[in-house]
Design a protein around this motif. Sequence first.
Motif, PDB file in Angstrom:
ATOM      1  N   ALA A 150       0.819  -1.213   0.000  1.00 55.74           N
ATOM      2  CA  ALA A 150       0.000   0.000   0.000  1.00 55.74           C
ATOM      3  C   ALA A 150       0.853   1.263   0.000  1.00 55.74           C
ATOM      4  CB  ALA A 150      -0.933   0.005   1.207  1.00 55.74           C
ATOM      5  N   VAL A 151       2.161   1.114   0.217  1.00 56.22           N
ATOM      6  CA  VAL A 151       3.068   2.267   0.246  1.00 56.22           C
ATOM      7  C   VAL A 151       3.613   2.514  -1.154  1.00 56.22           C
ATOM      8  CG1 VAL A 151       5.266   3.150   1.120  1.00 56.22           C
ATOM      9  CG2 VAL A 151       3.709   1.938   2.665  1.00 56.22           C
ATOM     10  N   ASP A 152       3.396   3.713  -1.657  1.00 57.56           N
ATOM     11  CA  ASP A 152       3.897   4.089  -2.990  1.00 57.56           C
ATOM     12  C   ASP A 152       5.210   4.853  -2.928  1.00 57.56           C
ATOM     13  OD1 ASP A 152       1.613   3.167  -4.655  1.00 57.56           O
ATOM     14  OD2 ASP A 152       0.513   4.654  -3.475  1.00 57.56           O
ATOM     15  N   GLY A 153       5.441   5.559  -1.831  1.00 55.42           N
ATOM     16  CA  GLY A 153       6.659   6.352  -1.698  1.00 55.42           C
ATOM     17  C   GLY A 153       7.001   6.544  -0.239  1.00 55.42           C
ATOM     18  N   ALA A 154       8.269   6.886   0.022  1.00 58.34           N
ATOM     19  CA  ALA A 154       8.699   7.064   1.406  1.00 58.34           C
ATOM     20  C   ALA A 154       9.847   8.066   1.471  1.00 58.34           C
ATOM     21  CB  ALA A 154       9.129   5.731   2.010  1.00 58.34           C
ATOM     22  N   TYR A 155       9.937   8.738   2.619  1.00 58.36           N
ATOM     23  CA  TYR A 155      11.023   9.677   2.874  1.00 58.36           C
ATOM     24  C   TYR A 155      11.403   9.559   4.340  1.00 58.36           C
ATOM     25  CZ  TYR A 155       7.375  12.585   5.000  1.00 58.36           C
ATOM     26  OH  TYR A 155       6.350  13.045   5.794  1.00 58.36           O
ATOM     27  N   GLY A 156      12.581  10.052   4.697  1.00 60.95           N
ATOM     28  CA  GLY A 156      13.052   9.961   6.073  1.00 60.95           C
ATOM     29  C   GLY A 156      13.390  11.316   6.648  1.00 60.95           C
ATOM     30  N   GLN A 157      14.224  11.298   7.672  1.00 60.47           N
ATOM     31  CA  GLN A 157      14.675  12.534   8.310  1.00 60.47           C
ATOM     32  C   GLN A 157      15.940  13.027   7.625  1.00 60.47           C
ATOM     33  OE1 GLN A 157      16.391  12.251  12.294  1.00 60.47           O
ATOM     34  NE2 GLN A 157      15.175  14.014  12.958  1.00 60.47           N
ATOM     35  N   ILE A 158      16.138  14.340   7.658  1.00 64.12           N
ATOM     36  CA  ILE A 158      17.300  14.969   7.036  1.00 64.12           C
ATOM     37  C   ILE A 158      18.124  15.701   8.087  1.00 64.12           C
ATOM     38  CG2 ILE A 158      18.041  16.784   5.435  1.00 64.12           C
ATOM     39  CD1 ILE A 158      15.728  16.198   3.719  1.00 64.12           C
ATOM     40  N   GLY A 159      19.436  15.597   7.949  1.00 58.90           N
ATOM     41  CA  GLY A 159      20.355  16.414   8.733  1.00 58.90           C
ATOM     42  C   GLY A 159      20.979  17.459   7.831  1.00 58.90           C
ATOM     43  N   PHE A 160      21.136  18.676   8.321  1.00 63.90           N
ATOM     44  CA  PHE A 160      21.659  19.779   7.507  1.00 63.90           C
ATOM     45  C   PHE A 160      23.092  20.102   7.946  1.00 63.90           C
ATOM     46  CE2 PHE A 160      17.085  20.053   7.714  1.00 63.90           C
ATOM     47  CZ  PHE A 160      16.719  20.332   6.406  1.00 63.90           C
ATOM     48  N   PHE A 161      24.029  20.084   6.986  1.00 63.06           N
ATOM     49  CA  PHE A 161      25.427  20.338   7.327  1.00 63.06           C
ATOM     50  C   PHE A 161      26.053  21.312   6.336  1.00 63.06           C
ATOM     51  CE2 PHE A 161      25.833  17.128   4.083  1.00 63.06           C
ATOM     52  CZ  PHE A 161      27.074  17.333   3.492  1.00 63.06           C
ATOM     53  N   LYS A 162      27.164  21.923   6.734  1.00 61.11           N
ATOM     54  CA  LYS A 162      27.882  22.860   5.863  1.00 61.11           C
ATOM     55  C   LYS A 162      29.110  22.219   5.237  1.00 61.11           C
ATOM     56  CE  LYS A 162      26.585  27.356   7.821  1.00 61.11           C
ATOM     57  NZ  LYS A 162      27.091  28.597   8.461  1.00 61.11           N
ATOM     58  N   HIS A 163      29.975  21.668   6.081  1.00 60.60           N
ATOM     59  CA  HIS A 163      31.252  21.170   5.591  1.00 60.60           C
ATOM     60  C   HIS A 163      31.353  19.653   5.661  1.00 60.60           C
ATOM     61  CE1 HIS A 163      32.426  25.347   5.534  1.00 60.60           C
ATOM     62  NE2 HIS A 163      32.159  25.462   6.828  1.00 60.60           N
ATOM     63  N   THR A 164      30.935  19.083   6.773  1.00 62.97           N
ATOM     64  CA  THR A 164      30.978  17.638   6.959  1.00 62.97           C
ATOM     65  C   THR A 164      29.731  17.209   7.724  1.00 62.97           C
ATOM     66  OG1 THR A 164      32.239  15.816   7.971  1.00 62.97           O
ATOM     67  CG2 THR A 164      32.335  17.947   9.063  1.00 62.97           C
ATOM     68  N   PRO A 165      29.204  16.017   7.464  1.00 57.33           N
ATOM     69  CA  PRO A 165      27.976  15.583   8.155  1.00 57.33           C
ATOM     70  C   PRO A 165      28.061  15.642   9.670  1.00 57.33           C
ATOM     71  CG  PRO A 165      28.414  14.146   6.299  1.00 57.33           C
ATOM     72  CD  PRO A 165      29.614  15.050   6.412  1.00 57.33           C
ATOM     73  N   SER A 166      29.262  15.528  10.206  1.00 59.82           N
ATOM     74  CA  SER A 166      29.401  15.529  11.661  1.00 59.82           C
ATOM     75  C   SER A 166      29.095  16.893  12.279  1.00 59.82           C
ATOM     76  CB  SER A 166      30.812  15.091  12.062  1.00 59.82           C
ATOM     77  OG  SER A 166      31.789  15.986  11.552  1.00 59.82           O
ATOM     78  N   ASP A 167      29.074  17.949  11.466  1.00 56.61           N
ATOM     79  CA  ASP A 167      28.770  19.268  12.038  1.00 56.61           C
ATOM     80  C   ASP A 167      27.280  19.597  12.019  1.00 56.61           C
ATOM     81  OD1 ASP A 167      27.980  20.379   9.545  1.00 56.61           O
ATOM     82  OD2 ASP A 167      29.984  21.147   9.129  1.00 56.61           O
TER      83      ASP A 167
END
Length: 305
Positions: free
Chosen positions: A110-127
């Motif tokens: 019954a699921v046609d599409g899906a999305y998750g959570q997003i993290g916002f970063f400038k230089h590296t994902p760890s920031d």
Amino acid sequence: MTTFSIVLPCYNAETTLLQTLESLRGQTFSNWEAICVDDGSTDGTRKLIQAASIVDARIRLVRNPGKGPSAARNFGAFSSTGAIIAFCDADDIWMPTKLAELVKTFVDPAVDGAYGQIGFFKHTPSDATVFSTVPSGDLSIDLLLGENPVCTMSNLALRRGAFKATGGFDTSMVHNEDLEWLIRLVGGSARVIGVASLHTMYRTSVGGLSTDLSAMSAGRIRAIETAARFGMSPSARSHAIHHRYLARRALRLGETRTLALRHAIAGLAHSPSGFFSPLRRGALTLLGSLGALFLPRTTCQSLFS
């Protein structure tokens, strides 16, 4: 059969593309193909893709016969072979378990599409210190017309048939084309759900089309026109949330001192409860909009980056 076709539009992306491709190759679920659609790059993008395809045959280079990200996404999606189409931009990064979690989600027919959570970063994902909210329940047109929880095409996957039913992205649009397309997707009865797990790291930038508030406004008008074809119009709440989003965007960009406040006032006029939902975000936006009248622009940009 290939499970996922990852459509990756590329234009002069040599500084970020390798990191993006490495995040795909690092997926714990391995049944995928990556279609890198070059949009006329003049830097080393094509050579990087060609080199990556030698190392990993799942990666392939194609040329966009049109022009622009919408045409590139359409060409990649319609020429793909996977049961599920996932989009990724050439400067974003996927978390290693993203595809594995999506496979479990798409077990439900019954699921046609899906999305998750997003993290916002400038230089590296760890920031990353800011993360998107994944609402409960199915994605709706009214949610999309507020503060689009999908946020970026790098955060969406959908069944091939659901994509084909939309007819693809409107290549005449230069901004909010993803929002307009999502409205057609959901308006056509596709069921799109959120997954409460971090899937995508989004690279933020002060420059670029995504920061053009006038283009955003024009694109939103087109999106509202599309929503009207499905008998939907923005609620007062979604108007308030959208103006709150524009106020925060104006603060990030260091726009004119009064622009953020004008959007905050407009949002409050539409729906105080919508503007202050959640309370912390609404309150901080209003305080920042007032502070922008006398605080240095760089301070506002830093606070809302």
